[in-house]
Motif scaffolding. Sequence first.
Motif, PDB file in Angstrom:
ATOM      1  N   ASN A  77       0.846  -1.190   0.000  1.00 47.94           N
ATOM      2  CA  ASN A  77       0.000   0.000   0.000  1.00 47.94           C
ATOM      3  C   ASN A  77       0.885   1.245   0.000  1.00 47.94           C
ATOM      4  OD1 ASN A  77      -2.624  -1.203   0.127  1.00 47.94           O
ATOM      5  ND2 ASN A  77      -2.130  -1.796   2.221  1.00 47.94           N
ATOM      6  N   LEU A 123       0.640   5.383   0.100  1.00 43.44           N
ATOM      7  CA  LEU A 123      -0.214   6.536   0.339  1.00 43.44           C
ATOM      8  C   LEU A 123       0.511   7.789  -0.130  1.00 43.44           C
ATOM      9  CD1 LEU A 123      -1.443   5.685   3.944  1.00 43.44           C
ATOM     10  CD2 LEU A 123      -2.604   5.276   1.775  1.00 43.44           C
ATOM     11  N   VAL A 163       0.722  11.663   0.018  1.00 36.64           N
ATOM     12  CA  VAL A 163       0.299  12.782   0.861  1.00 36.64           C
ATOM     13  C   VAL A 163       0.713  14.084   0.195  1.00 36.64           C
ATOM     14  CG1 VAL A 163       0.489  13.843   3.145  1.00 36.64           C
ATOM     15  CG2 VAL A 163       0.569  11.346   2.916  1.00 36.64           C
ATOM     16  N   HIS A 168      -2.063   8.750  -9.368  1.00 38.86           N
ATOM     17  CA  HIS A 168      -1.887   7.470  -8.673  1.00 38.86           C
ATOM     18  C   HIS A 168      -1.857   6.285  -9.640  1.00 38.86           C
ATOM     19  CE1 HIS A 168      -6.287   7.498  -8.957  1.00 38.86           C
ATOM     20  NE2 HIS A 168      -6.233   6.192  -8.791  1.00 38.86           N
ATOM     21  N   GLN A 223      -2.841   5.231  -3.610  1.00 38.83           N
ATOM     22  CA  GLN A 223      -3.993   6.124  -3.482  1.00 38.83           C
ATOM     23  C   GLN A 223      -3.572   7.440  -2.841  1.00 38.83           C
ATOM     24  OE1 GLN A 223      -6.719   3.856  -1.105  1.00 38.83           O
ATOM     25  NE2 GLN A 223      -5.841   4.523   0.812  1.00 38.83           N
ATOM     26  N   HIS A 224      -4.305   8.486  -3.184  1.00 38.36           N
ATOM     27  CA  HIS A 224      -4.076   9.797  -2.591  1.00 38.36           C
ATOM     28  C   HIS A 224      -4.794   9.869  -1.250  1.00 38.36           C
ATOM     29  CE1 HIS A 224      -2.085  11.836  -5.920  1.00 38.36           C
ATOM     30  NE2 HIS A 224      -2.870  11.134  -6.717  1.00 38.36           N
ATOM     31  N   VAL A 225      -4.183  10.585  -0.325  1.00 36.40           N
ATOM     32  CA  VAL A 225      -4.787  10.815   0.980  1.00 36.40           C
ATOM     33  C   VAL A 225      -5.550  12.132   0.893  1.00 36.40           C
ATOM     34  CG1 VAL A 225      -4.267  11.280   3.404  1.00 36.40           C
ATOM     35  CG2 VAL A 225      -2.949   9.586   2.158  1.00 36.40           C
ATOM     36  N   PHE A 235      -2.081   6.875  10.445  1.00 38.56           N
ATOM     37  CA  PHE A 235      -2.052   6.115   9.208  1.00 38.56           C
ATOM     38  C   PHE A 235      -3.324   5.308   9.084  1.00 38.56           C
ATOM     39  CE2 PHE A 235       2.539   6.866   9.268  1.00 38.56           C
ATOM     40  CZ  PHE A 235       2.752   7.157   7.945  1.00 38.56           C
TER      41      PHE A 235
END
Length: 140
Positions: A38, A40, A42, A57, A93-95, A140
Amino acid sequence: GKEAYAAAPRSAAGLPRHLPKFAWSREERPLRIPLVVNVLLVNLDYDAGNVYTAVPHTELEEYLSQAFPSHQPSNLETQEKLHVSFDLWYHVQHVDAAAAKKLEQAVLQGFRKAEEVNTEDPDVVLTYDVEVKGDVLAAF
């Protein structure tokens, strides 16, 4: 000189006892294990206000899949490849902004200087450690 670490206990065949025998077998192809990684992102989206640092992404996911499709670990002592291979699957994925802010605050609170350095030297880059536990882990 003496070693600064303890070596892993070895079997009569000289193999580390903490690893299963199949990890050293060369009779068949390596055991393949799927592993999801995974990632992320940010503040690396177009909503962060800087289009020059935006990372789509889907493109990063495709790039990682092509650049690092698998990993075959090796024994730290002998550098010999183990008979295990990880098939890497990436989930990028974008946060969102609220989660990014919460994460930033938790990481900033967890900063600890990695080492003492002369901060008057303009070429020195300060480094920090952040232990991922407590509030940082919860973010997180």
